[in-house]
Design a protein around this motif. Sequence first.
Motif, PDB file in Angstrom:
ATOM      1  N   ASN A   5     -14.805 -43.692 -33.542  1.00  0.00           N
ATOM      2  CA  ASN A   5     -14.193 -42.410 -34.525  1.00  0.00           C
ATOM      3  C   ASN A   5     -14.027 -42.388 -36.077  1.00  0.00           C
ATOM      4  O   ASN A   5     -13.372 -41.186 -36.664  1.00  0.00           O
ATOM      5  CB  ASN A   5     -14.090 -40.552 -33.902  1.00  0.00           C
ATOM      6  CG  ASN A   5     -15.254 -40.174 -33.616  1.00  0.00           C
ATOM      7  OD1 ASN A   5     -16.131 -40.423 -33.955  1.00  0.00           O
ATOM      8  ND2 ASN A   5     -15.261 -39.729 -31.650  1.00  0.00           N
ATOM      9  N   LYS A   6     -12.892 -44.012 -36.059  1.00  0.00           N
ATOM     10  CA  LYS A   6     -12.155 -44.402 -37.212  1.00  0.00           C
ATOM     11  C   LYS A   6     -10.689 -43.159 -37.400  1.00  0.00           C
ATOM     12  O   LYS A   6     -10.788 -43.087 -38.381  1.00  0.00           O
ATOM     13  CB  LYS A   6     -13.106 -44.571 -38.479  1.00  0.00           C
ATOM     14  CG  LYS A   6     -14.176 -45.272 -39.036  1.00  0.00           C
ATOM     15  CD  LYS A   6     -14.571 -45.214 -39.929  1.00  0.00           C
ATOM     16  CE  LYS A   6     -15.246 -46.100 -39.829  1.00  0.00           C
ATOM     17  NZ  LYS A   6     -16.764 -46.484 -41.597  1.00  0.00           N
ATOM     18  N   PRO A   7     -10.224 -43.436 -36.049  1.00  0.00           N
ATOM     19  CA  PRO A   7      -9.152 -42.309 -35.784  1.00  0.00           C
ATOM     20  C   PRO A   7      -7.964 -43.306 -36.726  1.00  0.00           C
ATOM     21  O   PRO A   7      -7.752 -44.400 -37.125  1.00  0.00           O
ATOM     22  CB  PRO A   7      -8.645 -42.364 -34.238  1.00  0.00           C
ATOM     23  CG  PRO A   7      -9.139 -43.942 -33.932  1.00  0.00           C
ATOM     24  CD  PRO A   7     -10.551 -44.651 -34.568  1.00  0.00           C
ATOM     25  N   GLN A   8      -7.095 -42.297 -36.627  1.00  0.00           N
ATOM     26  CA  GLN A   8      -5.622 -42.252 -37.546  1.00  0.00           C
ATOM     27  C   GLN A   8      -4.932 -42.753 -36.683  1.00  0.00           C
ATOM     28  O   GLN A   8      -3.984 -44.092 -36.781  1.00  0.00           O
ATOM     29  CB  GLN A   8      -5.165 -41.268 -38.409  1.00  0.00           C
ATOM     30  CG  GLN A   8      -5.937 -41.127 -39.371  1.00  0.00           C
ATOM     31  CD  GLN A   8      -5.598 -39.921 -39.826  1.00  0.00           C
ATOM     32  OE1 GLN A   8      -6.138 -38.510 -39.778  1.00  0.00           O
ATOM     33  NE2 GLN A   8      -4.349 -39.808 -41.222  1.00  0.00           N
ATOM     34  N   LEU A   9      -4.842 -42.785 -35.447  1.00  0.00           N
ATOM     35  CA  LEU A   9      -3.875 -43.355 -34.512  1.00  0.00           C
ATOM     36  C   LEU A   9      -4.864 -42.973 -32.901  1.00  0.00           C
ATOM     37  O   LEU A   9      -5.465 -42.846 -32.344  1.00  0.00           O
ATOM     38  CB  LEU A   9      -3.335 -41.783 -34.254  1.00  0.00           C
ATOM     39  CG  LEU A   9      -1.600 -41.778 -33.061  1.00  0.00           C
ATOM     40  CD1 LEU A   9      -0.714 -43.527 -33.059  1.00  0.00           C
ATOM     41  CD2 LEU A   9      -1.496 -40.137 -32.792  1.00  0.00           C
ATOM     42  N   ILE A  10      -3.816 -44.876 -32.458  1.00  0.00           N
ATOM     43  CA  ILE A  10      -4.465 -45.031 -31.003  1.00  0.00           C
ATOM     44  C   ILE A  10      -3.576 -44.511 -30.281  1.00  0.00           C
ATOM     45  O   ILE A  10      -2.550 -44.757 -30.105  1.00  0.00           O
ATOM     46  CB  ILE A  10      -5.021 -46.398 -30.980  1.00  0.00           C
ATOM     47  CG1 ILE A  10      -6.006 -46.685 -32.251  1.00  0.00           C
ATOM     48  CG2 ILE A  10      -5.339 -47.082 -29.396  1.00  0.00           C
ATOM     49  CD1 ILE A  10      -7.756 -46.058 -31.920  1.00  0.00           C
ATOM     50  N   LEU A  11      -3.609 -44.381 -29.263  1.00  0.00           N
ATOM     51  CA  LEU A  11      -2.883 -44.084 -27.984  1.00  0.00           C
ATOM     52  C   LEU A  11      -3.142 -44.947 -26.627  1.00  0.00           C
ATOM     53  O   LEU A  11      -4.188 -45.303 -25.803  1.00  0.00           O
ATOM     54  CB  LEU A  11      -2.682 -42.896 -27.574  1.00  0.00           C
ATOM     55  CG  LEU A  11      -2.117 -41.861 -29.094  1.00  0.00           C
ATOM     56  CD1 LEU A  11      -2.383 -39.840 -28.375  1.00  0.00           C
ATOM     57  CD2 LEU A  11      -0.633 -41.384 -29.010  1.00  0.00           C
ATOM     58  N   ALA A  12      -2.354 -45.797 -26.965  1.00  0.00           N
ATOM     59  CA  ALA A  12      -2.918 -46.757 -25.325  1.00  0.00           C
ATOM     60  C   ALA A  12      -1.898 -46.464 -24.456  1.00  0.00           C
ATOM     61  O   ALA A  12      -0.556 -46.925 -23.869  1.00  0.00           O
ATOM     62  CB  ALA A  12      -3.146 -47.951 -25.758  1.00  0.00           C
ATOM     63  N   ASP A  13      -2.326 -46.353 -23.215  1.00  0.00           N
ATOM     64  CA  ASP A  13      -1.633 -45.738 -21.689  1.00  0.00           C
ATOM     65  C   ASP A  13      -1.711 -47.391 -20.936  1.00  0.00           C
ATOM     66  O   ASP A  13      -2.701 -47.318 -20.497  1.00  0.00           O
ATOM     67  CB  ASP A  13      -1.874 -44.427 -20.988  1.00  0.00           C
ATOM     68  CG  ASP A  13      -1.045 -44.256 -20.455  1.00  0.00           C
ATOM     69  OD1 ASP A  13       0.031 -45.385 -19.969  1.00  0.00           O
ATOM     70  OD2 ASP A  13      -1.477 -42.776 -19.602  1.00  0.00           O
ATOM     71  N   GLU A  14      -0.864 -47.990 -20.955  1.00  0.00           N
ATOM     72  CA  GLU A  14      -1.230 -48.663 -19.504  1.00  0.00           C
ATOM     73  C   GLU A  14      -2.614 -50.041 -20.210  1.00  0.00           C
ATOM     74  O   GLU A  14      -3.178 -50.133 -19.135  1.00  0.00           O
ATOM     75  CB  GLU A  14      -0.632 -49.015 -18.163  1.00  0.00           C
ATOM     76  CG  GLU A  14       0.509 -47.984 -18.176  1.00  0.00           C
ATOM     77  CD  GLU A  14       3.054 -49.296 -18.190  1.00  0.00           C
ATOM     78  OE1 GLU A  14       1.236 -50.673 -18.444  1.00  0.00           O
ATOM     79  OE2 GLU A  14       3.794 -48.938 -17.767  1.00  0.00           O
ATOM     80  N   PRO A  15      -2.573 -50.526 -21.853  1.00  0.00           N
ATOM     81  CA  PRO A  15      -4.191 -51.064 -21.812  1.00  0.00           C
ATOM     82  C   PRO A  15      -4.278 -52.663 -20.782  1.00  0.00           C
ATOM     83  O   PRO A  15      -5.212 -51.974 -20.861  1.00  0.00           O
ATOM     84  CB  PRO A  15      -3.895 -50.253 -23.194  1.00  0.00           C
ATOM     85  CG  PRO A  15      -2.488 -50.467 -23.378  1.00  0.00           C
ATOM     86  CD  PRO A  15      -1.928 -49.907 -22.500  1.00  0.00           C
TER      87      PRO A  15
END
Length: 231
Positions: free
Chosen positions: A161-171
Amino acid sequence: MLLQLKNISKGYGEKGTHSFRQVLNELNLEIGKGEKIAIIGPSGSGKTTLLNMIGALDLPNSGEVVFSGQNITGYSKKELANFRNQHLGFVFQLHHLMPQLTLWENVLLPLLAQGKISTDQKEWAEYLVKKVGIWEQRKQKPAEMSGGECQRTAVVRALINKPQLILADEPTGALDENNAVALSELLIQLSVEENLTLITVTHSSELAQKMDKKYLLRNGKLETDKIRSSR
Protein backbone atom coordinates in the motif's frame (compact mmCIF):
# COMPACT_ATOMS: atom_id res chain seq x y z
CA MET A 1 8.31 15.48 11.60
CA LEU A 2 6.55 12.26 10.67
CA LEU A 3 5.93 10.80 14.14
CA GLN A 4 5.82 12.23 17.65
CA LEU A 5 5.12 10.37 20.87
CA LYS A 6 4.22 12.80 23.61
CA ASN A 7 4.26 11.62 27.24
CA ILE A 8 2.98 8.15 26.36
CA SER A 9 2.05 6.03 29.37
CA LYS A 10 0.63 2.51 29.31
CA GLY A 11 -0.05 0.04 32.07
CA TYR A 12 -1.93 -3.20 32.51
CA GLY A 13 -4.12 -4.36 35.35
CA GLU A 14 -6.14 -2.30 37.82
CA LYS A 15 -4.33 0.86 38.78
CA GLY A 16 -3.64 1.14 42.50
CA THR A 17 -3.54 -2.62 43.03
CA HIS A 18 -0.60 -5.02 43.27
CA SER A 19 -1.56 -6.48 39.89
CA PHE A 20 -1.01 -3.19 38.05
CA ARG A 21 2.12 -3.06 35.87
CA GLN A 22 3.40 0.19 34.38
CA VAL A 23 5.01 -0.61 31.02
CA LEU A 24 5.54 2.80 29.41
CA ASN A 25 6.03 5.87 31.57
CA GLU A 26 5.66 9.34 29.98
CA LEU A 27 7.74 8.22 27.02
CA ASN A 28 8.71 10.72 24.32
CA LEU A 29 10.09 10.19 20.81
CA GLU A 30 10.38 12.15 17.56
CA ILE A 31 11.10 10.53 14.19
CA GLY A 32 11.56 12.28 10.86
CA LYS A 33 10.61 11.01 7.42
CA GLY A 34 13.05 8.44 6.08
CA GLU A 35 14.72 7.76 9.45
CA LYS A 36 15.56 4.20 10.40
CA ILE A 37 15.65 3.42 14.11
CA ALA A 38 16.03 0.32 16.24
CA ILE A 39 14.46 -0.19 19.65
CA ILE A 40 16.29 -2.65 21.87
CA GLY A 41 15.81 -3.80 25.43
CA PRO A 42 15.33 -6.91 27.57
CA SER A 43 12.31 -9.17 27.22
CA GLY A 44 9.33 -7.70 29.03
CA SER A 45 10.57 -4.12 28.80
CA GLY A 46 7.59 -3.07 26.67
CA LYS A 47 9.07 -2.98 23.17
CA THR A 48 6.10 -4.66 21.49
CA THR A 49 3.70 -2.54 23.55
CA LEU A 50 5.46 0.56 22.27
CA LEU A 51 5.23 -0.66 18.67
CA ASN A 52 1.52 -1.32 19.20
CA MET A 53 1.06 2.29 20.36
CA ILE A 54 2.83 3.62 17.27
CA GLY A 55 0.89 1.27 14.99
CA ALA A 56 -2.53 2.16 16.45
CA LEU A 57 -3.06 -1.48 17.45
CA ASP A 58 -3.49 -0.32 21.04
CA LEU A 59 -4.05 3.05 22.68
CA PRO A 60 -2.07 4.62 25.55
CA ASN A 61 -3.60 5.33 28.94
CA SER A 62 -2.37 8.88 28.54
CA GLY A 63 -0.33 10.93 26.10
CA GLU A 64 -0.52 11.51 22.36
CA VAL A 65 0.60 9.72 19.22
CA VAL A 66 0.94 12.37 16.51
CA PHE A 67 1.39 11.29 12.89
CA SER A 68 2.04 13.98 10.27
CA GLY A 69 0.60 16.56 12.63
CA GLN A 70 -2.57 14.58 13.44
CA ASN A 71 -3.26 13.23 16.93
CA ILE A 72 -4.45 9.71 16.15
CA THR A 73 -5.23 8.79 19.77
CA GLY A 74 -8.63 10.45 19.35
CA TYR A 75 -9.57 8.45 16.26
CA SER A 76 -12.53 6.06 16.17
CA LYS A 77 -11.94 2.34 15.54
CA LYS A 78 -12.87 2.79 11.88
CA GLU A 79 -10.56 5.78 11.52
CA LEU A 80 -7.72 3.83 13.16
CA ALA A 81 -8.27 0.90 10.77
CA ASN A 82 -8.17 3.26 7.78
CA PHE A 83 -5.05 4.94 9.17
CA ARG A 84 -3.24 1.61 9.52
CA ASN A 85 -4.24 0.51 6.02
CA GLN A 86 -3.23 3.77 4.34
CA HIS A 87 -0.07 4.80 6.17
CA LEU A 88 1.53 1.79 7.90
CA GLY A 89 3.13 -1.51 6.98
CA PHE A 90 3.72 -4.27 9.53
CA VAL A 91 6.34 -7.04 9.58
CA PHE A 92 6.19 -9.48 12.50
CA GLN A 93 8.46 -12.25 13.74
CA LEU A 94 6.03 -14.79 12.27
CA HIS A 95 4.94 -14.07 8.72
CA HIS A 96 1.18 -14.54 9.35
CA LEU A 97 0.55 -15.48 5.71
CA MET A 98 -2.81 -17.05 4.90
CA PRO A 99 -2.00 -20.77 4.42
CA GLN A 100 -4.74 -21.36 1.84
CA LEU A 101 -3.53 -18.52 -0.42
CA THR A 102 -0.60 -18.41 -2.82
CA LEU A 103 2.32 -16.04 -2.38
CA TRP A 104 0.79 -13.71 -4.99
CA GLU A 105 -2.64 -13.77 -3.34
CA ASN A 106 -1.12 -13.06 0.08
CA VAL A 107 0.73 -10.05 -1.33
CA LEU A 108 -2.42 -8.58 -2.87
CA LEU A 109 -4.59 -9.26 0.19
CA PRO A 110 -4.30 -5.76 1.78
CA LEU A 111 -5.48 -4.18 -1.48
CA LEU A 112 -8.79 -6.03 -1.38
CA ALA A 113 -10.06 -3.66 1.32
CA GLN A 114 -9.94 -0.90 -1.29
CA GLY A 115 -12.07 -2.82 -3.78
CA LYS A 116 -10.87 -3.52 -7.30
CA ILE A 117 -7.11 -3.89 -7.71
CA SER A 118 -5.76 -1.55 -10.38
CA THR A 119 -3.22 -2.33 -13.08
CA ASP A 120 -0.75 0.06 -11.41
CA GLN A 121 -1.13 -1.79 -8.11
CA LYS A 122 -0.51 -5.16 -9.78
CA GLU A 123 2.57 -3.75 -11.51
CA TRP A 124 3.84 -2.45 -8.15
CA ALA A 125 3.26 -5.87 -6.59
CA GLU A 126 5.09 -7.56 -9.44
CA TYR A 127 8.00 -5.14 -9.10
CA LEU A 128 8.32 -5.82 -5.36
CA VAL A 129 8.02 -9.60 -5.68
CA LYS A 130 10.73 -9.62 -8.33
CA LYS A 131 12.82 -7.15 -6.32
CA VAL A 132 12.99 -9.44 -3.30
CA GLY A 133 13.73 -12.48 -5.44
CA ILE A 134 10.59 -14.62 -5.00
CA TRP A 135 8.85 -14.21 -8.37
CA GLU A 136 9.36 -17.89 -9.25
CA GLN A 137 7.51 -18.87 -6.06
CA ARG A 138 4.47 -16.64 -6.69
CA LYS A 139 2.09 -19.58 -7.27
CA GLN A 140 3.24 -21.50 -4.21
CA LYS A 141 1.48 -21.57 -0.85
CA PRO A 142 3.33 -20.87 2.43
CA ALA A 143 3.71 -24.57 3.27
CA GLU A 144 5.64 -25.01 0.02
CA MET A 145 8.04 -22.14 0.74
CA SER A 146 11.05 -21.69 3.03
CA GLY A 147 10.96 -19.49 6.13
CA GLY A 148 13.04 -16.85 4.37
CA GLU A 149 10.72 -16.83 1.36
CA CYS A 150 7.66 -16.48 3.61
CA GLN A 151 9.24 -13.57 5.48
CA ARG A 152 10.17 -11.84 2.21
CA THR A 153 6.55 -12.24 1.16
CA ALA A 154 5.49 -10.59 4.42
CA VAL A 155 7.82 -7.66 3.67
CA VAL A 156 6.27 -7.22 0.22
CA ARG A 157 2.79 -7.37 1.73
CA ALA A 158 3.80 -4.65 4.20
CA LEU A 159 4.91 -2.42 1.30
CA ILE A 160 2.01 -3.08 -1.05
CA ASN A 161 0.00 0.00 0.00
CA LYS A 162 3.07 2.25 -0.27
CA PRO A 163 3.08 3.15 3.44
CA GLN A 164 5.03 6.00 4.96
CA LEU A 165 6.10 3.96 7.99
CA ILE A 166 7.18 0.32 8.35
CA LEU A 167 6.95 -1.24 11.82
CA ALA A 168 8.97 -4.44 12.21
CA ASP A 169 8.67 -6.51 15.39
CA GLU A 170 11.61 -8.97 15.62
CA PRO A 171 11.48 -9.47 11.81
CA THR A 172 14.52 -11.78 11.77
CA GLY A 173 13.79 -13.61 15.02
CA ALA A 174 12.48 -16.80 13.40
CA LEU A 175 15.17 -17.04 10.71
CA ASP A 176 18.57 -18.69 10.56
CA GLU A 177 21.65 -16.48 10.44
CA ASN A 178 21.99 -16.30 6.66
CA ASN A 179 18.31 -15.53 6.07
CA ALA A 180 18.33 -13.03 8.95
CA VAL A 181 21.22 -11.11 7.37
CA ALA A 182 19.53 -11.18 3.96
CA LEU A 183 16.23 -9.92 5.35
CA SER A 184 17.97 -7.17 7.34
CA GLU A 185 19.71 -5.94 4.22
CA LEU A 186 16.46 -6.13 2.27
CA LEU A 187 14.56 -4.00 4.79
CA ILE A 188 17.29 -1.37 4.78
CA GLN A 189 17.56 -1.33 1.00
CA LEU A 190 13.82 -0.96 0.43
CA SER A 191 13.45 1.72 3.09
CA VAL A 192 16.25 3.75 1.48
CA GLU A 193 14.98 3.30 -2.08
CA GLU A 194 11.38 4.19 -1.20
CA ASN A 195 12.29 6.83 1.43
CA LEU A 196 10.35 4.97 4.09
CA THR A 197 10.59 5.48 7.82
CA LEU A 198 11.52 2.19 9.50
CA ILE A 199 11.11 1.33 13.17
CA THR A 200 12.28 -2.11 14.21
CA VAL A 201 12.16 -3.83 17.56
CA THR A 202 14.95 -6.36 17.66
CA HIS A 203 17.27 -8.49 19.76
CA SER A 204 19.66 -8.66 16.79
CA SER A 205 22.68 -6.45 17.32
CA GLU A 206 23.54 -6.89 13.63
CA LEU A 207 20.20 -5.45 12.52
CA ALA A 208 20.29 -2.67 15.14
CA GLN A 209 23.76 -1.61 14.00
CA LYS A 210 22.43 -0.96 10.50
CA MET A 211 19.88 1.60 11.68
CA ASP A 212 20.44 5.37 11.81
CA LYS A 213 19.76 5.42 15.56
CA LYS A 214 19.32 2.94 18.39
CA TYR A 215 17.16 3.45 21.46
CA LEU A 216 17.17 1.40 24.64
CA LEU A 217 13.78 0.93 26.31
CA ARG A 218 14.30 0.80 30.06
CA ASN A 219 12.01 1.63 32.99
CA GLY A 220 9.28 2.70 30.60
CA LYS A 221 11.37 5.32 28.82
CA LEU A 222 13.61 5.46 25.75
CA GLU A 223 17.29 6.23 26.11
CA THR A 224 19.59 6.94 23.18
CA ASP A 225 21.90 3.96 22.92
CA LYS A 226 25.56 4.92 23.23
CA ILE A 227 26.62 2.71 20.30
CA ARG A 228 25.65 4.56 17.15
CA SER A 229 25.30 2.97 13.75
CA SER A 230 28.29 3.15 11.44
CA ARG A 231 26.03 3.74 8.45
